[in-house]
Design a protein around this motif. Structure first.
Motif, PDB file in Angstrom:
ATOM      1  N   SER A   1       0.842  -1.193   0.000  1.00  0.00           N
ATOM      2  CA  SER A   1       0.000   0.000   0.000  1.00  0.00           C
ATOM      3  C   SER A   1       0.880   1.247   0.000  1.00  0.00           C
ATOM      4  O   SER A   1       2.041   1.212   0.374  1.00  0.00           O
ATOM      5  CB  SER A   1      -0.932   0.001   1.211  1.00  0.00           C
ATOM      6  OG  SER A   1      -0.191   0.165   2.387  1.00  0.00           O
TER       7      SER A   1
ATOM      8  N   SER B   1       0.113   4.195   1.648  1.00  0.00           N
ATOM      9  CA  SER B   1       0.061   4.868   2.942  1.00  0.00           C
ATOM     10  C   SER B   1      -0.897   4.114   3.855  1.00  0.00           C
ATOM     11  O   SER B   1      -1.487   3.124   3.457  1.00  0.00           O
ATOM     12  CB  SER B   1      -0.414   6.318   2.771  1.00  0.00           C
ATOM     13  OG  SER B   1      -1.727   6.340   2.232  1.00  0.00           O
ATOM     14  N   LYS B   2      -1.017   4.603   5.071  1.00  0.00           N
ATOM     15  CA  LYS B   2      -1.915   4.010   6.071  1.00  0.00           C
ATOM     16  C   LYS B   2      -1.624   2.530   6.303  1.00  0.00           C
ATOM     17  O   LYS B   2      -2.503   1.680   6.214  1.00  0.00           O
ATOM     18  CB  LYS B   2      -3.377   4.204   5.684  1.00  0.00           C
ATOM     19  CG  LYS B   2      -3.819   5.640   5.640  1.00  0.00           C
ATOM     20  CD  LYS B   2      -5.287   5.726   5.324  1.00  0.00           C
ATOM     21  CE  LYS B   2      -5.695   7.178   5.183  1.00  0.00           C
ATOM     22  NZ  LYS B   2      -7.094   7.291   4.803  1.00  0.00           N
TER      23      LYS B   2
ATOM     24  N   TRP C   1      -0.865   1.065   9.111  1.00  0.00           N
ATOM     25  CA  TRP C   1      -1.549   0.559  10.308  1.00  0.00           C
ATOM     26  C   TRP C   1      -2.997   0.222   9.991  1.00  0.00           C
ATOM     27  O   TRP C   1      -3.538  -0.767  10.479  1.00  0.00           O
ATOM     28  CB  TRP C   1      -1.459   1.568  11.448  1.00  0.00           C
ATOM     29  CG  TRP C   1      -2.220   2.830  11.165  1.00  0.00           C
ATOM     30  CD1 TRP C   1      -1.761   3.948  10.556  1.00  0.00           C
ATOM     31  CD2 TRP C   1      -3.597   3.076  11.460  1.00  0.00           C
ATOM     32  NE1 TRP C   1      -2.757   4.874  10.439  1.00  0.00           N
ATOM     33  CE2 TRP C   1      -3.899   4.375  10.998  1.00  0.00           C
ATOM     34  CE3 TRP C   1      -4.599   2.330  12.067  1.00  0.00           C
ATOM     35  CZ2 TRP C   1      -5.155   4.933  11.117  1.00  0.00           C
ATOM     36  CZ3 TRP C   1      -5.851   2.891  12.198  1.00  0.00           C
ATOM     37  CH2 TRP C   1      -6.118   4.184  11.722  1.00  0.00           C
ATOM     38  N   TYR C   2      -3.633   1.025   9.150  1.00  0.00           N
ATOM     39  CA  TYR C   2      -5.031   0.796   8.790  1.00  0.00           C
ATOM     40  C   TYR C   2      -5.166  -0.477   7.958  1.00  0.00           C
ATOM     41  O   TYR C   2      -6.017  -1.327   8.240  1.00  0.00           O
ATOM     42  CB  TYR C   2      -5.572   1.999   8.020  1.00  0.00           C
ATOM     43  CG  TYR C   2      -6.973   1.817   7.500  1.00  0.00           C
ATOM     44  CD1 TYR C   2      -8.056   1.875   8.362  1.00  0.00           C
ATOM     45  CD2 TYR C   2      -7.209   1.562   6.153  1.00  0.00           C
ATOM     46  CE1 TYR C   2      -9.342   1.693   7.895  1.00  0.00           C
ATOM     47  CE2 TYR C   2      -8.482   1.379   5.677  1.00  0.00           C
ATOM     48  CZ  TYR C   2      -9.550   1.444   6.551  1.00  0.00           C
ATOM     49  OH  TYR C   2     -10.819   1.255   6.083  1.00  0.00           O
ATOM     50  N   ASN C   3      -4.319  -0.599   6.930  1.00  0.00           N
ATOM     51  CA  ASN C   3      -4.369  -1.802   6.088  1.00  0.00           C
ATOM     52  C   ASN C   3      -4.017  -3.056   6.883  1.00  0.00           C
ATOM     53  O   ASN C   3      -4.628  -4.104   6.707  1.00  0.00           O
ATOM     54  CB  ASN C   3      -3.424  -1.650   4.898  1.00  0.00           C
ATOM     55  CG  ASN C   3      -3.951  -0.694   3.869  1.00  0.00           C
ATOM     56  OD1 ASN C   3      -5.130  -0.715   3.558  1.00  0.00           O
ATOM     57  ND2 ASN C   3      -3.083   0.154   3.362  1.00  0.00           N
TER      58      ASN C   3
ATOM     59  N   ALA D   1      -4.363  -3.479  10.211  1.00  0.00           N
ATOM     60  CA  ALA D   1      -5.433  -3.784  11.164  1.00  0.00           C
ATOM     61  C   ALA D   1      -6.644  -4.395  10.462  1.00  0.00           C
ATOM     62  O   ALA D   1      -7.267  -5.335  10.973  1.00  0.00           O
ATOM     63  CB  ALA D   1      -5.839  -2.525  11.914  1.00  0.00           C
ATOM     64  N   LEU D   2      -6.965  -3.864   9.283  1.00  0.00           N
ATOM     65  CA  LEU D   2      -8.064  -4.434   8.512  1.00  0.00           C
ATOM     66  C   LEU D   2      -7.746  -5.865   8.099  1.00  0.00           C
ATOM     67  O   LEU D   2      -8.598  -6.753   8.161  1.00  0.00           O
ATOM     68  CB  LEU D   2      -8.331  -3.565   7.282  1.00  0.00           C
ATOM     69  CG  LEU D   2      -9.585  -3.860   6.487  1.00  0.00           C
ATOM     70  CD1 LEU D   2     -10.821  -3.729   7.364  1.00  0.00           C
ATOM     71  CD2 LEU D   2      -9.674  -2.912   5.310  1.00  0.00           C
TER      72      LEU D   2
ATOM     73  N   ALA E   1      -1.718  -4.703  12.456  1.00  0.00           N
ATOM     74  CA  ALA E   1      -1.473  -3.261  12.404  1.00  0.00           C
ATOM     75  C   ALA E   1       0.015  -2.965  12.564  1.00  0.00           C
ATOM     76  O   ALA E   1       0.572  -2.101  11.862  1.00  0.00           O
ATOM     77  CB  ALA E   1      -2.276  -2.553  13.492  1.00  0.00           C
TER      78      ALA E   1
END
Length: 130
Positions: free
Chosen positions: A72, A74-75, A77-79, A81-82, A119
């Motif tokens: 990815s 960016s993000k 932690w978001y990717n 955690a998802l 995450a």
């Protein structure tokens, strides 16, 4: 001489989340095989199997989060955690369908551990890309 740059080949799996889930499942299979070999060939007791299985799930989620974060932009932690939530849900659904296991504290612990390690793996993966 021509100074034309070659375009980078796109990855086989374009979605970072799908690639992460696939890598998580691969690492889960490797970890399960390793655990079963350790259980068979060493003096490891079956009573410690649930703790070791949770470690395997955590590592698989970490590896999948790392892959998802690295792919990815960016993000991370978001990717990650998802990915951890999806991975944990897949494992819980398969355990429910395969052995009729009900939701318990162990299921919540698995979901929480996979979310946190996913995450963390996503954060590492996105920062190593730069």
């Amino acid at each position: 001489m021509s100074s034309v740059k070659q375009a980078a080949k796109p990855p086989l799996i374009a979605s970072p989340l799908l690639a992460g889930v696939l890598f998580s499942i691969i690492w889960l299979a490797v970890g399960a095989l390793l655990l079963s070999l350790l259980l068979h060939f060493t003096g490891m007791k079956e009573s410690s199997l649930s703790t070791n299985a949770l470690l395997v799930h955590g590592f698989a989620s970490l590896a999948g989060g790392f892959t998802s974060g690295r792919r990815s932009e960016s993000k991370g932690w978001y990717n990650g955690a998802l990915l951890g939530l999806i991975y944990g849900a897949i494992v819980i659904i398969i355990s429910f369908l395969a052995s009729n296991a009900s939701l318990s504290l162990h299921s919540a612990l698995l979901l929480g551990a996979s979310l946190l390690t996913g995450a963390f793996g996503g954060m590492i993966g996105v920062n190593l890309k730069k």
